[in-house]
Design a protein around this motif. Sequence first.
Motif, PDB file in Angstrom:
ATOM      1  N   LEU B  79       0.843  -1.187   0.000  1.00 52.25           N
ATOM      2  CA  LEU B  79       0.000   0.000   0.000  1.00 52.25           C
ATOM      3  C   LEU B  79       0.879   1.238   0.000  1.00 52.25           C
ATOM      4  O   LEU B  79       0.657   2.188  -0.750  1.00 52.25           O
ATOM      5  N   GLU B  80       1.883   1.199   0.824  1.00 50.45           N
ATOM      6  CA  GLU B  80       2.838   2.303   0.895  1.00 50.45           C
ATOM      7  C   GLU B  80       3.476   2.539  -0.471  1.00 50.45           C
ATOM      8  O   GLU B  80       3.526   3.668  -0.957  1.00 50.45           O
ATOM      9  N   VAL B  81       3.905   1.453  -1.101  1.00 58.60           N
ATOM     10  CA  VAL B  81       4.517   1.557  -2.428  1.00 58.60           C
ATOM     11  C   VAL B  81       3.528   2.153  -3.427  1.00 58.60           C
ATOM     12  O   VAL B  81       3.887   2.984  -4.264  1.00 58.60           O
ATOM     13  N   MET B  82       2.283   1.709  -3.333  1.00 56.59           N
ATOM     14  CA  MET B  82       1.278   2.205  -4.267  1.00 56.59           C
ATOM     15  C   MET B  82       1.023   3.697  -4.056  1.00 56.59           C
ATOM     16  O   MET B  82       0.866   4.450  -5.020  1.00 56.59           O
ATOM     17  N   PHE B  83       0.989   4.110  -2.820  1.00 57.43           N
ATOM     18  CA  PHE B  83       0.779   5.527  -2.546  1.00 57.43           C
ATOM     19  C   PHE B  83       1.922   6.359  -3.099  1.00 57.43           C
ATOM     20  O   PHE B  83       1.715   7.406  -3.710  1.00 57.43           O
ATOM     21  N   VAL B  84       3.135   5.885  -2.883  1.00 49.36           N
ATOM     22  CA  VAL B  84       4.291   6.613  -3.410  1.00 49.36           C
ATOM     23  C   VAL B  84       4.222   6.691  -4.928  1.00 49.36           C
ATOM     24  O   VAL B  84       4.402   7.758  -5.520  1.00 49.36           O
TER      25      VAL B  84
END
Lengths: 219, 219
Positions: B79-84
């Motif tokens: 999720l973090e990667v997707m947000f970035v």
Amino acid sequence: MTSSNKQTQTDKLAAEIGDAILSGVLAPGTRLDEHGLAEQYAVSRTPVREAIRSLAATGLVELRPRRSAVVAEITPAQLEVMFVAMGELEATCARLSAMSMTPIERRRLQNQHERMGALVESDDVAGFIEANLTFHALIYAGSHNGILADMAVGLRRRLDPYRRAQFRSPGRLPRSQAEHERIMQAIVSGDAAAAHAAMLNHVSLVEDTFIGLTATRAA
Amino acid sequence: MTSSNKQTQTDKLAAEIGDAILSGVLAPGTRLDEHGLAEQYAVSRTPVREAIRSLAATGLVELRPRRSAVVAEITPAQLEVMFVAMGELEATCARLSAMSMTPIERRRLQNQHERMGALVESDDVAGFIEANLTFHALIYAGSHNGILADMAVGLRRRLDPYRRAQFRSPGRLPRSQAEHERIMQAIVSGDAAAAHAAMLNHVSLVEDTFIGLTATRAA
DNA sequence: AAATCAAAAACTGCATGCAAAATCGCGAGG
DNA sequence: CCTCGCGATTTTGCATGCAGTTTTTGATTT
């Protein structure tokens, strides 16, 4: 075999047909006849259909309901858009790499760059192309963002056929190496903005070379 | 009907199942039983299989050969990667918009921003969320790069379920509006670097809010 | 009572068949 | 000579069936 036969027929077919498209065996606009492909690969239509649908999702083929799927045509305008998108993605990865690469990753990038210096010296075009892939792959990986990296890899793969020619332009290798030098320096020193700018500049120049080539060919 | 029934069963199913996943009806980890889905939607297994394969290409479901496909699990790390990734894509679109929007497009963006000011005044959260989508869509379109825009749209769609909550944080609307103001100004005035920075800042803050929410929930 | 293992049930991967749509070919008309 | 229309053929979309693998279940043993 590069592709393990552990996966399903559908997966193998998708890879096979995809390679055929990317390598130009199946030219853009070619109709993908399910029956014909099934016969050619000695399977039934079902896995062929599923493979085509997979490829459609990657943009390699265009699905037209109730009509044959065709190998996606790439108009010069789309190509331009793809080059810009890839440039932006690469630049973004470079920026993220500058910010978040580990010391080891920075070292590796530096090493790779130095290795490529030798290839430039010996004017080893094939070797340089190969090493160039690795150089850029290191930057994708250094972004620590699999999604952006995947997008970049996908686009690069897609554009590869159009990029091959341009390394043969005279003097291209030393120029690429010089641009890489700036990119690598910016990343290693952690200068995000400079990394972004240098990569954008690098990829834009590659694009310009290509546009020049096609313009010549078209004229 | 929202979806035209002109397309094939497979396409309709892909949309339907995709919506079910995005709306949470089908939770991550849920096994996608072909037979069950076929029965549920009153079709045979064939179109279900093809729809699942389509969804797999978008990352919504995970394909496990010889075993049931499952709704893709999203770990906090992913999720973090997707947000970035989404932040970077949006920032890139903003940058390109600043450079290449037509005068009309700039005007439209300005109008949309002003319209949203009224929604902030009246504290119309639902209206703001809707208008916010348009605001960002205008920026995607303004990049004049369908590929980057599609990537951004896809990611946004995917992240939408996780974003909804955060507009309810007290004082979020005025703050968003203020950030939009800076983004809009930068784009309209053609300041690419500022547009990039402002958008990145905006999306990062949204992300932080979200991370805060989940942290609270997890604790 | 828990663990193990084998048989049964369930499910996926693929092939095949059929109906509807699209394409192609041929003939009539302008 | 070209255009348009209608029937035949090809081709897609979907259903169904079968074989092999995975999963479940139930009996047996420790």
